[in-house]
Design a protein around this motif. Structure first.
Motif, PDB file in Angstrom:
ATOM      1  N   MET A  29     -61.745 -14.312  13.252  1.00 46.86           N
ATOM      2  CA  MET A  29     -60.040 -14.484  13.732  1.00 46.86           C
ATOM      3  C   MET A  29     -59.459 -14.691  12.548  1.00 46.86           C
ATOM      4  SD  MET A  29     -58.524 -14.597  16.285  1.00 46.86           S
ATOM      5  CE  MET A  29     -57.050 -14.962  16.965  1.00 46.86           C
ATOM      6  N   ARG A  30     -60.145 -15.135  11.550  1.00 45.55           N
ATOM      7  CA  ARG A  30     -59.368 -15.236  10.252  1.00 45.55           C
ATOM      8  C   ARG A  30     -59.105 -14.014   9.535  1.00 45.55           C
ATOM      9  NH1 ARG A  30     -58.516 -19.843   8.685  1.00 45.55           N
ATOM     10  NH2 ARG A  30     -58.169 -20.718   6.587  1.00 45.55           N
ATOM     11  N   PHE A  31     -60.223 -13.230   9.664  1.00 44.35           N
ATOM     12  CA  PHE A  31     -59.766 -11.742   9.142  1.00 44.35           C
ATOM     13  C   PHE A  31     -58.724 -11.073   9.729  1.00 44.35           C
ATOM     14  CE2 PHE A  31     -60.779  -7.083   9.504  1.00 44.35           C
ATOM     15  CZ  PHE A  31     -60.626  -6.831   8.106  1.00 44.35           C
ATOM     16  N   LEU A  32     -58.469 -11.160  11.194  1.00 43.05           N
ATOM     17  CA  LEU A  32     -57.303 -10.432  11.636  1.00 43.05           C
ATOM     18  C   LEU A  32     -56.035 -11.076  11.155  1.00 43.05           C
ATOM     19  CD1 LEU A  32     -58.744 -10.005  15.180  1.00 43.05           C
ATOM     20  CD2 LEU A  32     -58.392  -8.381  13.651  1.00 43.05           C
ATOM     21  N   LYS A  33     -55.937 -12.425  10.841  1.00 43.52           N
ATOM     22  CA  LYS A  33     -54.873 -12.956  10.374  1.00 43.52           C
ATOM     23  C   LYS A  33     -54.525 -12.648   9.153  1.00 43.52           C
ATOM     24  CE  LYS A  33     -53.982 -17.925  11.660  1.00 43.52           C
ATOM     25  NZ  LYS A  33     -54.239 -19.099  11.382  1.00 43.52           N
ATOM     26  N   VAL A  34     -55.477 -12.431   8.276  1.00 45.63           N
ATOM     27  CA  VAL A  34     -55.080 -11.929   7.025  1.00 45.63           C
ATOM     28  C   VAL A  34     -54.654 -10.656   7.050  1.00 45.63           C
ATOM     29  CG1 VAL A  34     -56.257 -11.626   4.671  1.00 45.63           C
ATOM     30  CG2 VAL A  34     -56.676 -13.570   5.643  1.00 45.63           C
ATOM     31  N   LEU A  35     -55.462  -9.868   7.854  1.00 44.76           N
ATOM     32  CA  LEU A  35     -55.096  -8.490   7.944  1.00 44.76           C
ATOM     33  C   LEU A  35     -53.425  -8.375   8.335  1.00 44.76           C
ATOM     34  CD1 LEU A  35     -56.133  -5.445   7.763  1.00 44.76           C
ATOM     35  CD2 LEU A  35     -56.746  -5.517  10.242  1.00 44.76           C
ATOM     36  N   LEU A  36     -53.193  -9.011   9.266  1.00 42.54           N
ATOM     37  CA  LEU A  36     -51.800  -9.072  10.196  1.00 42.54           C
ATOM     38  C   LEU A  36     -50.913  -9.430   8.683  1.00 42.54           C
ATOM     39  CD1 LEU A  36     -49.696  -8.832  12.394  1.00 42.54           C
ATOM     40  CD2 LEU A  36     -50.084 -11.249  12.475  1.00 42.54           C
ATOM     41  N   TRP A  37     -51.177 -10.398   8.055  1.00 44.07           N
ATOM     42  CA  TRP A  37     -50.021 -10.722   6.982  1.00 44.07           C
ATOM     43  C   TRP A  37     -50.037  -9.742   5.890  1.00 44.07           C
ATOM     44  CZ3 TRP A  37     -46.256 -13.660   7.921  1.00 44.07           C
ATOM     45  CH2 TRP A  37     -46.393 -14.907   8.650  1.00 44.07           C
ATOM     46  N   LEU A  38     -51.192  -9.161   5.712  1.00 41.59           N
ATOM     47  CA  LEU A  38     -51.088  -8.154   4.594  1.00 41.59           C
ATOM     48  C   LEU A  38     -50.554  -6.796   5.012  1.00 41.59           C
ATOM     49  CD1 LEU A  38     -54.802  -7.959   3.264  1.00 41.59           C
ATOM     50  CD2 LEU A  38     -52.646  -8.765   1.753  1.00 41.59           C
ATOM     51  N   LEU A  39     -50.514  -6.414   6.419  1.00 42.77           N
ATOM     52  CA  LEU A  39     -49.655  -5.459   6.794  1.00 42.77           C
ATOM     53  C   LEU A  39     -48.283  -5.719   6.829  1.00 42.77           C
ATOM     54  CD1 LEU A  39     -52.090  -4.219   9.672  1.00 42.77           C
ATOM     55  CD2 LEU A  39     -51.565  -2.818   7.603  1.00 42.77           C
ATOM     56  N   LEU A  40     -47.830  -6.816   7.198  1.00 41.51           N
ATOM     57  CA  LEU A  40     -46.697  -7.154   7.175  1.00 41.51           C
ATOM     58  C   LEU A  40     -45.965  -7.055   5.749  1.00 41.51           C
ATOM     59  CD1 LEU A  40     -44.111  -8.149   8.948  1.00 41.51           C
ATOM     60  CD2 LEU A  40     -45.165 -10.668   8.598  1.00 41.51           C
ATOM     61  N   GLY A  41     -46.684  -7.650   4.674  1.00 39.66           N
ATOM     62  CA  GLY A  41     -46.184  -7.496   3.528  1.00 39.66           C
ATOM     63  C   GLY A  41     -46.080  -6.210   2.798  1.00 39.66           C
ATOM     64  N   GLY A  42     -47.169  -5.454   3.416  1.00 40.16           N
ATOM     65  CA  GLY A  42     -46.931  -4.108   2.910  1.00 40.16           C
ATOM     66  C   GLY A  42     -45.801  -3.361   3.665  1.00 40.16           C
ATOM     67  N   VAL A  43     -45.393  -3.644   4.950  1.00 40.83           N
ATOM     68  CA  VAL A  43     -44.265  -3.042   5.430  1.00 40.83           C
ATOM     69  C   VAL A  43     -42.748  -3.545   4.587  1.00 40.83           C
ATOM     70  CG1 VAL A  43     -42.815  -2.915   7.646  1.00 40.83           C
ATOM     71  CG2 VAL A  43     -45.245  -2.471   7.726  1.00 40.83           C
ATOM     72  N   ILE A  44     -42.893  -4.725   4.364  1.00 35.59           N
ATOM     73  CA  ILE A  44     -41.669  -5.319   3.777  1.00 35.59           C
ATOM     74  C   ILE A  44     -41.588  -4.775   2.533  1.00 35.59           C
ATOM     75  CG2 ILE A  44     -40.713  -7.461   2.725  1.00 35.59           C
ATOM     76  CD1 ILE A  44     -41.847  -9.042   5.242  1.00 35.59           C
ATOM     77  N   ALA A  45     -42.982  -4.690   1.756  1.00 39.32           N
ATOM     78  CA  ALA A  45     -42.678  -3.940   0.274  1.00 39.32           C
ATOM     79  C   ALA A  45     -42.144  -2.569   0.365  1.00 39.32           C
ATOM     80  CB  ALA A  45     -44.102  -4.312  -0.341  1.00 39.32           C
ATOM     81  N   GLY A  46     -42.814  -1.950   1.226  1.00 36.67           N
ATOM     82  CA  GLY A  46     -42.398  -0.514   1.476  1.00 36.67           C
ATOM     83  C   GLY A  46     -40.751  -0.195   1.788  1.00 36.67           C
ATOM     84  N   PHE A  47     -40.257  -1.141   2.654  1.00 35.09           N
ATOM     85  CA  PHE A  47     -39.121  -1.190   2.975  1.00 35.09           C
ATOM     86  C   PHE A  47     -38.260  -1.388   1.805  1.00 35.09           C
ATOM     87  CE2 PHE A  47     -35.059  -3.315   4.271  1.00 35.09           C
ATOM     88  CZ  PHE A  47     -34.507  -2.393   5.176  1.00 35.09           C
ATOM     89  N   VAL A  48     -38.799  -2.531   0.906  1.00 35.56           N
ATOM     90  CA  VAL A  48     -37.908  -2.844  -0.165  1.00 35.56           C
ATOM     91  C   VAL A  48     -37.639  -1.793  -1.126  1.00 35.56           C
ATOM     92  CG1 VAL A  48     -37.864  -4.350  -2.259  1.00 35.56           C
ATOM     93  CG2 VAL A  48     -38.261  -5.440  -0.036  1.00 35.56           C
ATOM     94  N   ILE A  49     -38.884  -1.204  -1.401  1.00 36.44           N
ATOM     95  CA  ILE A  49     -39.125   0.097  -2.534  1.00 36.44           C
ATOM     96  C   ILE A  49     -38.129   1.111  -1.883  1.00 36.44           C
ATOM     97  CG2 ILE A  49     -40.435   1.930  -3.353  1.00 36.44           C
ATOM     98  CD1 ILE A  49     -42.753  -0.377  -3.235  1.00 36.44           C
ATOM     99  N   TYR A  50     -38.261   1.438  -0.546  1.00 35.40           N
ATOM    100  CA  TYR A  50     -37.429   2.685  -0.026  1.00 35.40           C
ATOM    101  C   TYR A  50     -35.700   2.281  -0.056  1.00 35.40           C
ATOM    102  CZ  TYR A  50     -35.839   6.410   3.218  1.00 35.40           C
ATOM    103  OH  TYR A  50     -35.479   7.611   3.627  1.00 35.40           O
ATOM    104  N   ASN A  51     -35.553   1.184   0.156  1.00 34.72           N
ATOM    105  CA  ASN A  51     -34.184   0.948   0.487  1.00 34.72           C
ATOM    106  C   ASN A  51     -33.621  -0.116  -0.795  1.00 34.72           C
ATOM    107  OD1 ASN A  51     -33.784   2.436   2.699  1.00 34.72           O
ATOM    108  ND2 ASN A  51     -34.783   0.754   3.928  1.00 34.72           N
ATOM    109  N   GLY A  52     -34.178  -0.243  -1.902  1.00 32.94           N
ATOM    110  CA  GLY A  52     -33.922  -1.318  -2.986  1.00 32.94           C
ATOM    111  C   GLY A  52     -32.426  -1.055  -3.495  1.00 32.94           C
ATOM    112  N   GLU A  53     -32.000   0.272  -3.558  1.00 32.71           N
ATOM    113  CA  GLU A  53     -30.981   0.546  -4.224  1.00 32.71           C
ATOM    114  C   GLU A  53     -29.664   0.229  -3.223  1.00 32.71           C
ATOM    115  OE1 GLU A  53     -30.567   0.788  -7.471  1.00 32.71           O
ATOM    116  OE2 GLU A  53     -32.720   0.288  -7.504  1.00 32.71           O
ATOM    117  N   GLN A  54     -29.842   0.277  -1.936  1.00 32.21           N
ATOM    118  CA  GLN A  54     -28.730   0.180  -1.167  1.00 32.21           C
ATOM    119  C   GLN A  54     -27.893  -1.050  -1.206  1.00 32.21           C
ATOM    120  OE1 GLN A  54     -30.285   1.539   2.972  1.00 32.21           O
ATOM    121  NE2 GLN A  54     -28.430   2.912   2.799  1.00 32.21           N
ATOM    122  N   ARG A  55     -26.639  -1.133  -1.446  1.00 31.42           N
ATOM    123  CA  ARG A  55     -25.961  -2.328  -1.370  1.00 31.42           C
ATOM    124  C   ARG A  55     -25.237  -2.520  -0.111  1.00 31.42           C
ATOM    125  NH1 ARG A  55     -27.873  -5.349  -5.077  1.00 31.42           N
ATOM    126  NH2 ARG A  55     -26.185  -6.063  -6.173  1.00 31.42           N
TER     127      ARG A  55
END
Length: 107
Positions: free
Chosen positions: A1-27
């Motif tokens: 169960m702990r593995f799934l929790k860590v995997l979920l947080w890593l996926l969420l962090g990856g989605v946020i990082a991708g969003f920031v990289i893709y839209n970082g220059e928009q104001r």
């Protein structure tokens, strides 16, 4: 169960990082009080808005969990106290040697 929790947080962090990289220059311009205008990046604005909605619910959830733990601990202490009291034996009734006959008055 702990593995799934860590995997979920890593996926969420990856989605946020991708969003920031893709839209970082928009104001985004935000109209504030008194004619003030704030110019802020879109990813930062969305993260702040997400945290503004998430943190109060997280605090309420953790408070509820703490209260339930305290309540369960109190109930467990009361149960332990009740188990520590020795049980009183049931009263013993002595059987009557002979049944007593009740005579009815004759008319």
């Amino acid at each position: 169960m702990r593995f799934l929790k860590v995997l979920l947080w890593l996926l969420l962090g990856g989605v946020i990082a991708g969003f920031v990289i893709y839209n970082g220059e928009q104001r985004v311009s935000i109209q504030l009080w008194g004619g003030l205008v704030a110019d802020i990046s879109l990813p930062l604005l969305l993260i702040v808005v997400f945290l503004a909605g998430f943190l109060p619910m997280l605090i309420a959830y953790q408070t509820l969990r703490w209260r339930m733990r305290q309540r369960f601990a109190g109930l467990e202490r009361a149960l332990a106290d009740l188990r520590a009291i020795p049980a009183t034996p049931a009263p013993r009734f002595e059987p009557v040697a002979e049944p007593v006959a009740i005579e009815e008055p004759r008319a």
